[in-house]
Scaffold this motif. Structure first.
Motif, short mmCIF file in Angstrom:
data_model
loop_
_atom_site.label_atom_id
_atom_site.label_comp_id
_atom_site.label_asym_id
_atom_site.label_seq_id
_atom_site.Cartn_x
_atom_site.Cartn_y
_atom_site.Cartn_z
N VAL A 123 82.98 -35.29 60.81
CA VAL A 123 82.05 -36.39 60.54
C VAL A 123 81.92 -37.26 61.79
O VAL A 123 80.83 -37.69 62.16
N SER B 260 85.59 -32.48 57.41
CA SER B 260 86.80 -33.22 57.76
C SER B 260 86.39 -34.49 58.49
O SER B 260 85.24 -34.61 58.93
N LEU B 261 87.33 -35.39 58.63
CA LEU B 261 87.06 -36.65 59.33
C LEU B 261 86.56 -36.40 60.74
O LEU B 261 85.61 -37.03 61.20
N GLU B 262 87.22 -35.46 61.43
CA GLU B 262 86.85 -35.16 62.81
C GLU B 262 85.40 -34.67 62.90
O GLU B 262 84.65 -35.06 63.78
#
Lengths: 315, 122
Positions: B112, B108-110
């Motif tokens: 990364v 997920s973006l978080e």
């Protein structure tokens, strides 16, 4: 194998059509031709040998000629097999390329949805959040399907290497159960884990075995209709570690049981209850377990539930 | 302000992930191919490089190899961000000196962002 299936094997024209090959490129047909030639060759050699016994050179020449013909036919047969192999390789390569190409836009889409949902780009209304959640879930399903297709493609092209290391199977199971807690609770399913004490660590690829357990656990929880229980057992049997997962789900109808590990197969009753699922999970699980030196099997009764088992070697 | 060189040929990802990084307070240097990435790494000396593998002009592995062979860039941490997940790709990247290898589709973006912060020592 029933009689109809056995008889269909003799329908060479249909067999060749199935692989989209002409008769002279089709291994089944060429084998038949070779068989006929071998019989004719054996009989004629005997007859000619009897008649021209005084001229062994002529007999040797005829045998040599027949051998050359057989050699040519065998060569064509091999080419037929090569074509089949090539078609299969191209199909797997196609799946692999398409899956890779799909992955990038899917992950971009996922991150964009996540960014929008985070509220960093502006406040989101409740109604919008609901639709973003639908988008996110569907994006996750597509990513999962693409990932399954890639795994299948690697299995078929024998490019699924096992990165084996000493691993505690119990830790994998408990970790996976923790991950499934939310899904199980939402489905009114209780998961119990029973592990035999002092189980040794085993030499496996943890990420691949995790995938096997994930697929089995997902099926067990997913196919319980209203509420129920999933029991996981792990114990040592002779030289193997045996995993067992028992559910109180919809079960597999008897007529479908022999197909359950086939690629893309989904049982009729499962299709009635759940529309999700690609029919790849059990195929992947079987391939990984067998590649790891183990065995996978199950028993099931429609309406009562299923128990899946797999073993992995201790050494 | 810390600078991040983002070598990624997909403009959509440059936009989404680049925006997030900017919001987190980093300066982003975008590069859409391997050759530009290598040049900007030398010119701008970023604090971190995010590197895709399948890139136009110069492949990501070659970029990584050249970055690690150059005294000016060899100490800059490199995070490989790709959708290739073969064991052989991961092994090769680590062997060539990548700090972290992450498969975009699996994070997920978080998550990364956490990796980025960790690589920057934050």
């Amino acid at each position: 194998m029933n009689l109809k299936k056995i008889l269909s094997q003799f329908n060479i024209r249909a067999q060749c059509k199935k692989y989209d090959l002409s008769l002279w490129q089709c291994p089944q047909f060429l084998f038949l031709v070779m068989g006929i030639i071998i019989v004719i060759a054996a009989v004629s050699t005997y007859l000619i040998g009897n008649r021209y016994i005084a001229d062994p050179q002529a007999v040797a020449l005829i045998v040599l000629l027949l051998t050359v013909i057989l050699f040519i036919i065998a060569f064509i047969i091999i080419q037929g097999f090569e074509r089949l192999g090539e078609a299969n390789r191209m199909k797997s390569e196609f799946v692999s390329i398409v899956s890779h190409q799909l992955r990038s836009p899917l992950s971009n889409l996922g991150w964009a949805i996540e960014l929008l949902m985070s509220g960093r780009l502006g406040k989101i209304e409740e109604k919008q959040t609901e639709y973003f959640r639908i988008l996110k879930e569907n994006n996750a399903r597509m990513k999962e399907l693409v990932s399954d297709l890639l795994t299948v493609s690697r299995i078929e092209t024998a490019k699924l290497p096992l990165d084996k290391k000493e691993t505690s199977l119990e830790n994998i199971i408990r970790g996976m159960v923790r991950e499934f807690e939310h899904f199980a609770k939402a489905s009114n399913v209780k998961i119990e884990v029973k592990v035999q004490e002092n189980l040794p660590k085993i030499f496996i690829d943890p990420s691949q075995i995790r995938l096997v357990i994930e697929n089995l656990l997902d099926n067990a929880v997913r196919y319980i209709k209203e509420e129920g229980k999933v029991e996981i057992r792990l114990e040592k049997t002779d030289n193997y570690c045996r995993f067992e997962i028992k559910d109180t789900g919809v079960g597999v109808p008897k007529k479908d049981q022999k197909y359950i590990f086939q690629k893309f197969f989904r049982s009729g009753n499962v299709l009635r209850y759940q529309t999700q699922g690609s029919g790849l999970g059990l195929y992947i699980a079987k391939s990984i377990v067998e590649k790891s030196g183990g065995r996978i099997w199950f028993k099931s009764e429609e309406g009562k539930g299923s128990t899946f088992f797999f073993t992995l070697p201790l050494n | 302000m810390k600078t991040i060189l983002f070598v990624e040929d997909e403009s959509a990802l440059q936009k989404t992930f680049g925006d997030i990084l900017k919001q987190e307070g980093y300066e982003i240097i975008p590069a859409l191919d391997g050759e530009t990435g290598l040049r900007l790494a030398k010119e701008r000396k970023p604090d971190l490089i995010l590197l895709d593998l399948i890139l136009p002009k110069i492949h990501g592995f070659e970029v990584l190899k050249r970055l690690k062979a150059d005294v000016e860039t060899k100490d800059t941490p490199v995070i490989i961000m790709t959708n290739l997940e073969g064991v052989e790709d991961v092994d090769k990247a680590i062997e060539l000196g990548a700090t972290t290898y992450l498969v975009k589709a699996n994070y997920s973006l978080e998550e990364v962002m956490e990796k980025v912060k960790k690589a920057l020592g934050e």
